[in-house]
Enzyme design. Structure first.
Site, PDB file in Angstrom:
ATOM      1  N   GLU A  40       0.817  -1.218   0.000  1.00 44.89           N
ATOM      2  CA  GLU A  40       0.000   0.000   0.000  1.00 44.89           C
ATOM      3  C   GLU A  40       0.850   1.267   0.000  1.00 44.89           C
ATOM      4  O   GLU A  40       0.502   2.253  -0.639  1.00 44.89           O
ATOM      5  CB  GLU A  40      -0.965   0.003   1.190  1.00 44.89           C
ATOM      6  CG  GLU A  40      -2.109  -1.000   1.052  1.00 44.89           C
ATOM      7  CD  GLU A  40      -2.969  -0.736  -0.186  1.00 44.89           C
ATOM      8  OE1 GLU A  40      -2.971   0.398  -0.692  1.00 44.89           O
ATOM      9  OE2 GLU A  40      -3.626  -1.681  -0.659  1.00 44.89           O
ATOM     10  N   TYR A 123      -6.419   6.957   3.712  1.00 47.61           N
ATOM     11  CA  TYR A 123      -6.573   5.932   2.684  1.00 47.61           C
ATOM     12  C   TYR A 123      -5.847   4.644   3.074  1.00 47.61           C
ATOM     13  O   TYR A 123      -6.435   3.548   3.085  1.00 47.61           O
ATOM     14  CB  TYR A 123      -6.056   6.402   1.313  1.00 47.61           C
ATOM     15  CG  TYR A 123      -5.777   5.212   0.437  1.00 47.61           C
ATOM     16  CD1 TYR A 123      -6.828   4.564  -0.199  1.00 47.61           C
ATOM     17  CD2 TYR A 123      -4.502   4.643   0.369  1.00 47.61           C
ATOM     18  CE1 TYR A 123      -6.608   3.396  -0.922  1.00 47.61           C
ATOM     19  CE2 TYR A 123      -4.273   3.477  -0.346  1.00 47.61           C
ATOM     20  CZ  TYR A 123      -5.324   2.864  -0.985  1.00 47.61           C
ATOM     21  OH  TYR A 123      -5.122   1.705  -1.664  1.00 47.61           O
ATOM     22  N   ASP A 141      -9.544   6.540  -2.962  1.00 48.62           N
ATOM     23  CA  ASP A 141      -8.337   6.870  -3.731  1.00 48.62           C
ATOM     24  C   ASP A 141      -8.782   7.463  -5.062  1.00 48.62           C
ATOM     25  O   ASP A 141      -9.974   7.696  -5.266  1.00 48.62           O
ATOM     26  CB  ASP A 141      -7.480   5.609  -3.930  1.00 48.62           C
ATOM     27  CG  ASP A 141      -8.045   4.732  -5.018  1.00 48.62           C
ATOM     28  OD1 ASP A 141      -9.291   4.661  -5.128  1.00 48.62           O
ATOM     29  OD2 ASP A 141      -7.277   4.128  -5.775  1.00 48.62           O
TER      30      ASP A 141
END
Length: 358
Positions: A40, A123, A141
DNA sequence: TAAACGTGGAG
DNA sequence: TCTCCAAGTTT
């Protein structure tokens, strides 16, 4: 149809589509929070195909958060070299230390806990919580923004706080209790492979029946474009300074642009100044040494996010003085063959082939 | 709130 | 060549 009914339909169609169309990505074969976290961080503002090899290399070299935390920052930066946004690498190093030192070696499983980690914002916390821990947490996102704006026909600048609030609220309502991570990934997958910014493949989209923008034929116009500022060009003089076959390199300050990376000395040319004058001045100011500027080696064009540079690279000969770290963190004289050991910005790496050939 | 922060791919 | 932009965070 009421909202809850429509949300159920969106969830079901999206998850069914995802089960059939999900790409085979390396981080989809693991449940390890460390690996999910690493992916991520790397995926922030970076496309899947770019991340793939970096991710695999990192996990092979640093298989656990403990390895990551114990590794020198220079090792992390060398592995990160070329991936960009190097603050991510520095923050990731801090976060790994936080996990090992403050969280007993285990990644936190809550949004609040995750957001305490350096480089983990709203996020990324949502992504890790939902994907690694099955928490019903939303994510927003760039892909999700695009899909939500189109499905619900949301006009207006998506970067404003009011629009952000709407988007997060919608994402929060949509994410299911069952398979929240898959749902979040499915949204991003749809955005990345079907609901493109330009030329969306609406005929392949499982959400076409409920997409208001598509029904109105305005999918190309949403989300609203954000106006960008012009990118200025900066002229920079760079010196490959030789002394008995070795080249002088310096490490940039830890914060800011390309922080912690190595580079060839140099700096901005002032107006009314020649590149050669600028180079001698910069080297004097930053390293306190005198050099002889010889032939021009190459001109390198490179574009950053908010400006462009033109590097005018000169072969130089060391003349006198002892190099001082006046505007850098470290200095080394290295053989050309040793350059590859150090993490360099891509703009600097463009000089390597010319160097090794000559 | 707006600006800083990389790079490579696509059209 | 040029513009946009891609699984954002920090200050």
């Amino acid at each position: 149809m009421t909202d809850p009914d429509q949300y159920k339909l969106i969830r079901r169609r999206l998850l069914t589509w995802f089960d059939r169309n999900a790409r085979d990505l390396p981080w989809r074969h693991t449940q390890d929070p460390y690996a999910i976290w690493l992916s991520e961080i790397m995926l922030q503002q970076t496309q899947v195909e770019t991340v793939r090899d970096y991710y695999t290399r990192f996990l092979n070299r640093l298989p656990t958060v403990h390895h990551f935390a114990k590794a020198p920052l220079d090792t992390i930066l060398k592995l990160w070299e070329g991936l960009g946004y190097y603050t991510r690498a520095r923050n990731a190093h801090k976060a790994a230390k936080q996990v090992t030192q403050e969280f007993g070696g285990e990644f936190p499983s809550t949004l609040e806990g995750l957001q305490q980690l350096s480089g983990v914002g709203r996020y990324t916390a949502g992504a890790i919580a939902s994907i690694a821990f099955g928490v019903r947490a939303p994510i927003v996102d760039g892909n999700v923004v695009r899909i939500l704006c189109r499905i619900f026909c949301l006009h207006g600048d998506p970067t404003t706080s009011s629009m952000q609030k709407r988007l997060w609220a919608l994402a929060s309502d949509l994410v299911p209790v069952k398979r929240p991570g898959d749902f979040n990934e499915a949204m991003m997958e749809l955005g990345a492979t079907v609901c493109h910014r330009q030329s969306p493949a609406c005929e392949l989209c499982p959400l076409k029946p409920m997409c208001r923008a598509c029904q109105q034929g305005i999918q190309m116009d949403l989300p609203e474009r954000v106006k960008r500022r012009p990118r200025p060009t900066v002229q920079v003089a760079v010196g490959v300074i030789y002394k008995r076959g070795r080249i002088l390199i310096d490490k940039r300050p830890p914060e800011g642009l390309l922080g912690g990376l190595w580079e060839f000395p140099g700096g901005k040319k002032k107006s009314g100044e020649s590149f050669r004058q600028a180079l001698k001045r910069e080297v004097r100011e930053e390293l306190d040494i005198e050099i002889l500027v010889n032939k021009k080696l190459v001109v390198v064009d490179h574009a950053y996010t908010h400006f462009q540079v033109q590097l005018h690279v000169y072969v130089c000969e060391f003349v006198s003085g002892e190099p001082q770290c006046l505007a850098c963190t470290d200095i080394k004289w290295v053989l050309p063959s040793q350059l590859a050991r150090y993490a360099f910005p891509t703009a600097n790496r463009k000089i390597f082939p010319v160097l090794l050939r000559g």
